[in-house]
Structure formats: structure tokens, C-alpha cells
Enzyme design. Sequence first.
Site, PDB file in Angstrom:
ATOM      1  N   LYS A   9       0.827  -1.219   0.000  1.00  0.00           N
ATOM      2  CA  LYS A   9       0.000   0.000   0.000  1.00  0.00           C
ATOM      3  C   LYS A   9       0.856   1.261   0.000  1.00  0.00           C
ATOM      4  CE  LYS A   9      -3.614  -2.549   0.714  1.00  0.00           C
ATOM      5  NZ  LYS A   9      -4.836  -2.611  -0.042  1.00  0.00           N
TER       6      LYS A   9
HETATM    7  C1  PLP Z   1      -0.939  -7.704   2.456  1.00  0.00           C
HETATM    8  C2  PLP Z   1      -2.059  -7.636   1.486  1.00  0.00           C
HETATM    9  N1  PLP Z   1      -2.067  -8.500   0.472  1.00  0.00           N
HETATM   10  C3  PLP Z   1      -3.056  -8.476  -0.441  1.00  0.00           C
HETATM   11  C4  PLP Z   1      -4.099  -7.577  -0.363  1.00  0.00           C
HETATM   12  C5  PLP Z   1      -5.148  -7.582  -1.425  1.00  0.00           C
HETATM   13  O1  PLP Z   1      -4.978  -6.490  -2.301  1.00  0.00           O
HETATM   14  P1  PLP Z   1      -6.220  -5.910  -3.083  1.00  0.00           P
HETATM   15  O2  PLP Z   1      -7.193  -5.459  -2.039  1.00  0.00           O
HETATM   16  O3  PLP Z   1      -5.688  -4.781  -3.871  1.00  0.00           O
HETATM   17  O4  PLP Z   1      -6.769  -7.005  -3.884  1.00  0.00           O
HETATM   18  C6  PLP Z   1      -4.125  -6.673   0.700  1.00  0.00           C
HETATM   19  C7  PLP Z   1      -5.206  -5.672   0.872  1.00  0.00           C
HETATM   20  O5  PLP Z   1      -5.517  -4.897   0.057  1.00  0.00           O
HETATM   21  C8  PLP Z   1      -3.061  -6.669   1.616  1.00  0.00           C
HETATM   22  O6  PLP Z   1      -3.019  -5.777   2.592  1.00  0.00           O
HETATM   23  N1  LIG Z   2      -6.668  -5.116   2.142  1.00  0.00           N
HETATM   24  C1  LIG Z   2      -6.989  -3.745   2.253  1.00  0.00           C
HETATM   25  C2  LIG Z   2      -8.450  -3.493   2.103  1.00  0.00           C
HETATM   26  C3  LIG Z   2      -8.721  -2.128   1.549  1.00  0.00           C
HETATM   27  O1  LIG Z   2      -8.299  -2.121   0.236  1.00  0.00           O
HETATM   28  P1  LIG Z   2      -8.065  -0.862  -0.663  1.00  0.00           P
HETATM   29  O2  LIG Z   2      -6.947  -1.260  -1.547  1.00  0.00           O
HETATM   30  O3  LIG Z   2      -9.337  -0.622  -1.361  1.00  0.00           O
HETATM   31  O4  LIG Z   2      -7.703   0.313   0.174  1.00  0.00           O
HETATM   32  C4  LIG Z   2      -6.402  -3.206   3.550  1.00  0.00           C
HETATM   33  O5  LIG Z   2      -5.354  -3.680   3.936  1.00  0.00           O
HETATM   34  O6  LIG Z   2      -6.954  -2.343   4.169  1.00  0.00           O
END
Ligand code: PLP
Ligand SMILES: N[C@@H](CCOP(=O)(O)O)C(=O)O
Length: 461
Positions: free
Chosen positions: A112
Site C-alpha cells: 500500500k
Molecule cells: C498484504 C495484502 N495483500 C493483499 C491484499 C489484497 O490487495 P487488493 O485489495 O488490492 O486485492 C491486501 C489488501 O488490500 C493486503 O493488505
Molecule cells: N486489504 C486492504 C483493504 C482495503 O483495500 P483498498 O486497496 O481498497 O484500500 C487493507 O489492507 O486495508
Amino acid sequence: MRYISTRGQAPVLTFEEAMLTGLARDGGLYVPEEVPTLTQAQIGAMAGKSYEEVGFEVMRPFIGDTFTDATFRTLIAQAYAGFGHAARAPLVQLDSNHYLLELFHGPTLAFKDFAMQLIGQMFQAALSRSGERVTIVGATSGDTGSAAIEAFRGLKAVDVFILFPHGRVSEVQRRQMTTPSESNVHALAVDGDFDDCQAAVKDMFNDFTFREEVRLAGVNSINWGRVLAQVVYYFTAAVSLGAPHRAVSFTVPTGNFGDIFAGYIAKQMGLPIADLIVATNRNDILHRTLETGAYTKEGVTPTISPSMDIQVSSNFERALFDAYGRDGAAVAGQMDDLKHGGFQISQGAYQMLKDTFKSGRASEEETQAAIKAYRLNHGELLCPHTAVGVHVAEAHLGKTPMVTLATAHPAKFPDAVKAASGVAAPLPPRMADLYDRPERVTRVTGDLSAIQAVIRERITH
Ligand SMILES: Cc1ncc(COP(=O)(O)O)c(C=O)c1O
Ligand SMILES: N[C@@H](CCOP(=O)(O)O)C(=O)O
């Protein structure tokens, strides 16, 4: 470059407006009217360039005149200066044809940070130009929240409220959100699951009086800027493995579908991606949908990969929009049906999705086995989300190089990692006192008006 809503009814916006707006006013998500493409020569010329330079070339066509080239380069440089690895997103070879893309070298140890650090810079630049203030409200299953707080803590023009499901994030994730002492940071522990948190955020955007009153902004992946920044590492990884002359496949641990959607955009831009593989934990709505064509909600089950404990996968709407030939009314209809438990995707749209994405799921046991095997074979630890990806990728290995996205550092999930491998990864020295720092958190029910009341009361401007 103009941005349109997946539900077809909201105003068309510029990049800056879409970034600061978050959810479209018709409840949809903004997407570019057209995805710009890069030539093979432009992609080939990325070889040997820094992450920041590739980032500039990939993102520049999307931002219109929001920033000059010089400003945009500066914002990108500032965003990634604090990362703990010179390559920003290094590739590590796992096997003869399987690589891990390490996306956890940012300040909060999850992928993120790639988008959130840049969004933080772009918000600051845009808000200081306009003199506006905003209230960011975000939902998190653990990682988005800590990354958002890190990116916006202490900024005068922003209050940041993060809703997380009480008791359903790891202790490290919780402490990353509850220990910052800046008065513009507000961690709210919600009685419910991530889907409840995300629904509350979307409801706040759909309450136009509240939205205007607090000048609501969003930094979940409903924000196009989040997805855009994540497109870059698909390019750096693929180019270092031989693109555009060689195709590469990616397996993506998936929850809200933002990260894999970024891969889909990279492919549309011209990056030769063979397979895009959705890897889910036992909250496998996306895997089931790709297998059957029916998107049917079940309850969320807590797992050892809590950030992927999601059933209402926000960005899937962006993929549906393309699958339905960009027919906003069709998407709006399906989203209405989702309120009643699910929907059946039309045959044509389903075929497009099946042609674009593959999928797999990992049970808790399979996830643990992947962590254990990686420790035995490589002497290193995997975070449980990455382990879901590795497990699923192994079933899809072939002649094309496979890159699995390593989405978080194992130190964020010490209990799960230790239970699987016998060893817990230590936190980096700069976070060594995380367990000693005082926490500040407000417990709230999932009731929308109660959450809105807390926000109104706490806002610092
Ligand atoms: C460590 C981790 N892996 C995978 C994901 C999944 O990613 P996305 O929500 O973009 O599919 C998340 C949350 O978004 C996450 O925090
Ligand atoms: N897995 C995410 C969930 C929120 O996802 P987002 O990519 O829409 O912000 C988290 O870790 O919060």
C-alpha cells in the site's frame, strides 16, 4: 485525460478532480475514458532506469495537466525516498521460473505504501495550491489504514479517519494505526468486518450533505490514483525479466481487486502479460465468480491472511465495467442486485473476465504449508498473504516467467508466521518500540450516523 464513472451517471472529471473526489456521485468508481498505450520501444527503453523514472513514464499520460513534469517528478522522488531498498520493488528468484516481487520495503511494510506515499504527496501539492482542507475517511482490513495514516499524519489540510474491523487485524497492523500521536489521525475500531467498514465509507460518500459538510475524500482503491501508482511495479518487474520481448505472468494475492486491476491496466497499456492470476484465501468470492459466473456473497471468515478477508471486492466493479463494454447502466443494475446477495454475470461479460483472469484459492493449511516450505527451502519468511499467492502460483507455473507479488512483510503477522514456521520475523529497528507506544482508538458500532457523529466531533478544522 478525462475520468468517467463505472455507473455512467456522474460528472466527467479531470485526474485532479477524480483523485480528490474518491467515489463518483452515482456510487461508481472513476476510470480513465481511454487507457493510454506505450510502444514496445518505450517499454524496452525502461530497462536500467530507476523505479522513479519508470513511474514517471507510466503515470504521466494519466495525469493530464494536474502537475507540470518537473513537479510530478519531484512528487515521485519524495514519495519513494523513504523506502528501505534502492530498487524500491526488488525481484527475488524463488525457482527457475518463479520470482517474488517484494513490495514491502516502504514505511509501513506493505504494498500500500507505493500508492499511498505518492497520493500523500499529490494531495499535499493539490491542496496547498487550492487552500482547501479535506476529511479522508478510509476502510481497512489492516494495511491501507496504516499506510494512509503514515502518509497523512501531521498534515494541516487533512484529517484522516480510518475504520478497521475490531479484533480482525493483526496486533502490528492495529498498533501502526493507533499509536501515531498526531491530532489529525483518528483510528476507529468498528464492530463488524471489513465489508461493513467499506460499506460505511461508501454510504458516507452517498450522503451528499455529509460529503459536502466535511469535504470528504477517499484513499481506498476507489481512488483512481491508488490504482495508477500500483501499475508501475508491473512494468519494472516485467522489464527486468525481458519485456517487451518476453511475456511475463503475475499472481496477485487479492481482496479488494485493486492490485490485480493495476496489472490489468499495465496489460492494456501494452505490457506483455500472459496470465493475471487472482489468488484468494478461503474468502474466495472472486475465485468462485471466475469459476461459475455468479458473484454470490457469503459471510467473511477470519483467516491468517486478514487483509484479504473481503467478500465485497470493490474494484471488481471496474473490471465488470469493461466486461460489459463500458455500459454503466448494466454495472449499476448488477450493483443493485449485490445489495440483495449477489448477481449472475451475463455470458459475454463472463467470457471476457475468464479470458482476462485466472484464479486459485489457498486454504489455511495450504497457506501455512507454503510459509513452512519457503522457510525450509530459502531460509526466509513469507507473510501469509504472499504465501497464498505462492501456493496459487505454483499450480500455474509453466514456460512463462511467473512473478508473485509479495504484498507485505512477515513481521506484520508474527503470530501466524510463527505458528506456521516456528520463527517470528522481527520488526525493523525503527519500529522496535511499537509494542511500548500508547494506543489511541475509538470503538464504534457499525451504525452510520454514530460514525458520522464521531467524525463531526473529532474533526480538527
Ligand atoms: C498484504 C495484502 N495483500 C493483499 C491484499 C489484497 O490487495 P487488493 O485489495 O488490492 O486485492 C491486501 C489488501 O488490500 C493486503 O493488505
Ligand atoms: N486489504 C486492504 C483493504 C482495503 O483495500 P483498498 O486497496 O481498497 O484500500 C487493507 O489492507 O486495508
